[in-house]
Scaffold this motif. Structure first.
Motif, PDB file in Angstrom:
ATOM      1  N   GLY A 176      40.264  36.324  15.193  1.00 15.19           N
ATOM      2  CA  GLY A 176      39.069  36.301  16.042  1.00 15.19           C
ATOM      3  C   GLY A 176      38.664  34.855  16.288  1.00 15.19           C
ATOM      4  N   LEU A 177      39.326  34.197  17.253  1.00 14.97           N
ATOM      5  CA  LEU A 177      39.013  32.779  17.543  1.00 14.97           C
ATOM      6  C   LEU A 177      37.625  32.638  18.140  1.00 14.97           C
ATOM      7  N   GLY A 178      37.215  33.643  18.961  1.00 11.82           N
ATOM      8  CA  GLY A 178      35.978  33.472  19.731  1.00 11.82           C
ATOM      9  C   GLY A 178      36.067  32.177  20.511  1.00 11.82           C
ATOM     10  N   ALA A 179      34.978  31.421  20.539  1.00 11.18           N
ATOM     11  CA  ALA A 179      35.019  30.123  21.230  1.00 11.18           C
ATOM     12  C   ALA A 179      35.359  28.998  20.260  1.00 11.18           C
ATOM     13  N   GLY A 180      35.756  29.363  19.041  1.00  5.98           N
ATOM     14  CA  GLY A 180      36.370  28.373  18.145  1.00  5.98           C
ATOM     15  C   GLY A 180      35.421  27.580  17.275  1.00  5.98           C
ATOM     16  N   SER A 181      34.229  28.126  16.978  1.00  6.74           N
ATOM     17  CA  SER A 181      33.287  27.293  16.204  1.00  6.74           C
ATOM     18  C   SER A 181      33.793  27.001  14.794  1.00  6.74           C
ATOM     19  N   VAL A 182      34.586  27.939  14.221  1.00  3.38           N
ATOM     20  CA  VAL A 182      35.063  27.681  12.860  1.00  3.38           C
ATOM     21  C   VAL A 182      36.146  26.591  12.862  1.00  3.38           C
ATOM     22  N   VAL A 183      36.830  26.437  13.981  1.00  2.00           N
ATOM     23  CA  VAL A 183      37.801  25.328  14.089  1.00  2.00           C
ATOM     24  C   VAL A 183      37.036  24.004  14.026  1.00  2.00           C
TER      25      VAL A 183
ATOM     26  N   ILE B 102      38.524  36.623   8.529  1.00  8.24           N
ATOM     27  CA  ILE B 102      38.477  37.843   9.362  1.00  8.24           C
ATOM     28  C   ILE B 102      37.114  37.873  10.054  1.00  8.24           C
ATOM     29  N   ASP B 103      37.139  37.693  11.369  1.00 16.93           N
ATOM     30  CA  ASP B 103      35.874  37.614  12.128  1.00 16.93           C
ATOM     31  C   ASP B 103      36.056  38.381  13.437  1.00 16.93           C
ATOM     32  N   LEU B 104      36.267  39.686  13.303  1.00 14.68           N
ATOM     33  CA  LEU B 104      36.687  40.521  14.427  1.00 14.68           C
ATOM     34  C   LEU B 104      35.554  41.439  14.869  1.00 14.68           C
ATOM     35  N   PHE B 105      34.907  41.039  15.942  1.00 14.19           N
ATOM     36  CA  PHE B 105      33.756  41.792  16.459  1.00 14.19           C
ATOM     37  C   PHE B 105      33.956  42.127  17.922  1.00 14.19           C
ATOM     38  N   ILE B 106      33.319  43.205  18.346  1.00 10.30           N
ATOM     39  CA  ILE B 106      33.027  43.396  19.756  1.00 10.30           C
ATOM     40  C   ILE B 106      31.513  43.526  19.818  1.00 10.30           C
ATOM     41  N   ASP B 107      30.897  42.544  20.458  1.00 12.33           N
ATOM     42  CA  ASP B 107      29.441  42.410  20.455  1.00 12.33           C
ATOM     43  C   ASP B 107      28.956  42.376  19.000  1.00 12.33           C
TER      44      ASP B 107
ATOM     45  N   ASN C 166      25.007  36.581  18.335  1.00 10.63           N
ATOM     46  CA  ASN C 166      25.494  35.199  18.458  1.00 10.63           C
ATOM     47  C   ASN C 166      26.977  35.253  18.106  1.00 10.63           C
ATOM     48  N   TYR C 167      27.820  34.713  18.955  1.00 11.60           N
ATOM     49  CA  TYR C 167      29.264  34.920  18.828  1.00 11.60           C
ATOM     50  C   TYR C 167      29.991  33.693  18.318  1.00 11.60           C
ATOM     51  N   SER C 168      29.576  32.543  18.736  1.00 10.32           N
ATOM     52  CA  SER C 168      30.261  31.309  18.370  1.00 10.32           C
ATOM     53  C   SER C 168      29.234  30.194  18.369  1.00 10.32           C
ATOM     54  N   TYR C 169      29.399  29.276  17.400  1.00  4.42           N
ATOM     55  CA  TYR C 169      28.451  28.191  17.219  1.00  4.42           C
ATOM     56  C   TYR C 169      27.121  28.855  16.803  1.00  4.42           C
TER      57      TYR C 169
ATOM     58  N   ALA D   4      45.215  30.748  15.134  1.00  3.23           N
ATOM     59  CA  ALA D   4      44.054  31.562  15.531  1.00  3.23           C
ATOM     60  C   ALA D   4      44.503  32.665  16.482  1.00  3.23           C
ATOM     61  N   ILE D   5      44.089  33.884  16.179  1.00  7.67           N
ATOM     62  CA  ILE D   5      44.469  35.037  17.012  1.00  7.67           C
ATOM     63  C   ILE D   5      43.225  35.513  17.775  1.00  7.67           C
ATOM     64  N   GLU D   6      43.411  35.746  19.063  1.00  8.97           N
ATOM     65  CA  GLU D   6      42.286  36.210  19.893  1.00  8.97           C
ATOM     66  C   GLU D   6      42.867  37.065  21.020  1.00  8.97           C
ATOM     67  N   TYR D   7      42.288  38.243  21.244  1.00  9.54           N
ATOM     68  CA  TYR D   7      42.874  39.074  22.296  1.00  9.54           C
ATOM     69  C   TYR D   7      42.097  39.086  23.606  1.00  9.54           C
ATOM     70  N   ASP D   8      41.068  38.243  23.723  1.00  6.63           N
ATOM     71  CA  ASP D   8      40.318  38.152  24.973  1.00  6.63           C
ATOM     72  C   ASP D   8      40.651  36.815  25.634  1.00  6.63           C
ATOM     73  N   GLU D   9      41.406  36.891  26.736  1.00  5.75           N
ATOM     74  CA  GLU D   9      41.819  35.620  27.359  1.00  5.75           C
ATOM     75  C   GLU D   9      40.648  34.869  27.954  1.00  5.75           C
ATOM     76  N   VAL D  10      39.596  35.595  28.342  1.00  3.49           N
ATOM     77  CA  VAL D  10      38.403  34.902  28.874  1.00  3.49           C
ATOM     78  C   VAL D  10      37.770  34.063  27.758  1.00  3.49           C
ATOM     79  N   MET D  11      37.753  34.633  26.556  1.00  2.45           N
ATOM     80  CA  MET D  11      37.187  33.913  25.419  1.00  2.45           C
ATOM     81  C   MET D  11      38.004  32.660  25.089  1.00  2.45           C
ATOM     82  N   ILE D  12      39.317  32.787  25.191  1.00  2.88           N
ATOM     83  CA  ILE D  12      40.174  31.611  24.938  1.00  2.88           C
ATOM     84  C   ILE D  12      39.870  30.522  25.976  1.00  2.88           C
TER      85      ILE D  12
ATOM     86  N   ALA E 144      36.131  41.336  30.387  1.00  6.60           N
ATOM     87  CA  ALA E 144      36.371  42.783  30.350  1.00  6.60           C
ATOM     88  C   ALA E 144      36.344  43.286  28.911  1.00  6.60           C
ATOM     89  N   VAL E 145      36.618  42.410  27.963  1.00  2.35           N
ATOM     90  CA  VAL E 145      36.699  42.814  26.555  1.00  2.35           C
ATOM     91  C   VAL E 145      35.330  42.738  25.873  1.00  2.35           C
ATOM     92  N   ASN E 146      34.650  41.615  26.069  1.00  6.79           N
ATOM     93  CA  ASN E 146      33.420  41.354  25.306  1.00  6.79           C
ATOM     94  C   ASN E 146      32.134  41.486  26.125  1.00  6.79           C
TER      95      ASN E 146
HETATM   96  C1  LIG Z   1      32.315  36.689  16.632  1.00  3.11           C
HETATM   97  S1  LIG Z   1      33.663  36.291  17.646  1.00  3.11           S
HETATM   98  C2  LIG Z   1      34.608  35.158  16.639  1.00  3.11           C
HETATM   99  C3  LIG Z   1      33.922  33.824  16.470  1.00  3.11           C
HETATM  100  C4  LIG Z   1      34.844  32.749  15.914  1.00  3.11           C
HETATM  101  N1  LIG Z   1      35.446  33.105  14.654  1.00  3.11           N
HETATM  102  C5  LIG Z   1      34.214  31.390  15.832  1.00  3.11           C
HETATM  103  O1  LIG Z   1      34.452  30.714  14.831  1.00  3.11           O
HETATM  104  O2  LIG Z   1      33.502  30.972  16.732  1.00  3.11           O
HETATM  105  C6  LIG Z   1      34.649  37.759  17.499  1.00  3.11           C
HETATM  106  C7  LIG Z   1      35.946  37.675  18.301  1.00  3.11           C
HETATM  107  O3  LIG Z   1      36.861  38.670  17.806  1.00  3.11           O
HETATM  108  C8  LIG Z   1      37.708  38.991  18.906  1.00  3.11           C
HETATM  109  N2  LIG Z   1      38.439  40.223  18.586  1.00  3.11           N
HETATM  110  C9  LIG Z   1      37.928  41.449  18.352  1.00  3.11           C
HETATM  111  N3  LIG Z   1      38.907  42.330  18.061  1.00  3.11           N
HETATM  112  C10 LIG Z   1      40.071  41.636  18.114  1.00  3.11           C
HETATM  113  C11 LIG Z   1      41.432  41.985  17.879  1.00  3.11           C
HETATM  114  N4  LIG Z   1      41.784  43.231  17.549  1.00  3.11           N
HETATM  115  N5  LIG Z   1      42.365  41.022  17.975  1.00  3.11           N
HETATM  116  C12 LIG Z   1      42.026  39.749  18.312  1.00  3.11           C
HETATM  117  N6  LIG Z   1      40.739  39.355  18.553  1.00  3.11           N
HETATM  118  C13 LIG Z   1      39.782  40.283  18.447  1.00  3.11           C
HETATM  119  C14 LIG Z   1      36.715  39.129  20.058  1.00  3.11           C
HETATM  120  O4  LIG Z   1      37.366  39.089  21.315  1.00  3.11           O
HETATM  121  C15 LIG Z   1      35.783  37.949  19.782  1.00  3.11           C
HETATM  122  O5  LIG Z   1      36.174  36.824  20.525  1.00  3.11           O
END
Ligand SMILES: C[S@@+](CC[C@H](N)C(=O)[O-])C[C@H]1O[C@@H](n2cnc3c(N)ncnc32)[C@H](O)[C@@H]1O
Length: 218
Positions: free
Chosen positions: A69-76, A137-142, A40-43, A91-99, A18-20
């Motif tokens: 912005g954990l996304g799918a965690g590629s930076v981890v 800081i890696d905070l994107f929507i699309d 490209n969002y992760s990896y 790691a902070i992430e507000y999309d539970e589907v992404m987690i 619903a978020v991304n």
């Molecule tokens: C490009 S991805 C992050 C990729 C990640 N850093 C990696 O290493 O794979 C961007 C992420 O930022 C998250 N995001 C966007 N706004 C946010 C917010 N205000 N708080 C937490 N997460 C947020 C999105 O849900 C998305 O999963």
């Protein structure tokens, strides 16, 4: 088997968020990547962009790192496998589907060295009393950077949570219309951080790396 076959033909799994929007998890050339409709969002290239940023910091001597912005965690994965980072990661992430994608598809799971927090990154930096040696800081929507990343209030919080001598890495994406806002932040916080700006990293993103300076006594 999937990995081997992906050299011949990529396979994609679609997951609705619903978020991304629609998340595409694709096996391609022996690797799994996550894409949204336009980015490209992760990896993949996103992972290489953040790896480049980390190479400009003191990651080998850092003891704790915050990822907004954990996304799918590629930076981890990059921290653990390329930099052999053994410190604490928050790691902070507000999309539970992404987690769930991070966990189920990439085995990125909260453990003793990784705390994954479901929540809003902007609230977190405003409220936390913790300090970090590196903040990413890696905070994107699309394909779009979250607008609040360009606010003075957000950067004031970043200034307080990065330790002196530590670093902030800001993935500012590839939208040239944001250049003026980015330059305003760099100008406003130039006494707090020694900023370096890297353009067209991986032929796309602008990346800011800032080293936190000692407080100047006026
Ligand atoms: C490009 S991805 C992050 C990729 C990640 N850093 C990696 O290493 O794979 C961007 C992420 O930022 C998250 N995001 C966007 N706004 C946010 C917010 N205000 N708080 C937490 N997460 C947020 C999105 O849900 C998305 O999963």
């Amino acid at each position: 088997m999937k990995r081997f076959l992906s050299y011949i033909w990529p396979t994609t799994k679609r997951i609705e968020s619903a978020v991304n929007g629609t998340l595409e998890v694709t096996w391609i050339n022996g690797k799994k990547v996550v894409d949204t409709k336009n980015a490209n969002y992760s990896y993949g290239s996103l992972q290489r962009i953040l790896k480049f940023g980390l190479s400009k910091t003191n990651v080998s001597s850092a003891s704790n790192i915050l990822i907004l912005g954990l996304g799918a965690g590629s930076v981890v994965q990059t921290l653990r496998e390329d930099f052999i980072f053994e410190g604490e990661i928050t790691a902070i992430e507000y999309d539970e589907v992404m987690i769930a994608v991070a966990e189920n598809e990439f085995n990125i799971i909260s453990d003793d060295s990784l705390e994954i927090i479901l929540g809003d990154a902007f609230l977190y930096v405003n409220q936390t009393n913790n300090e970090f040696e590196i903040v990413i800081i890696d905070l994107f929507i699309d394909k779009d950077v979250q607008e609040a990343c360009y606010s003075i209030g957000f950067w004031k919080s970043i200034t307080t949570i990065v330790k002196t001598g530590g670093y902030v890495i800001f993935n500012a994406g590839f939208n040239n219309t944001e250049v003026a806002k980015l330059d305003k932040i760099i100008e406003a916080f130039k006494l707090d951080f020694n900023f370096q700006k890297f353009e067209k990293v991986e032929n796309s993103s602008t990346l800011i790396v800032g080293e936190k300076l000692p407080k100047t006594i006026l």
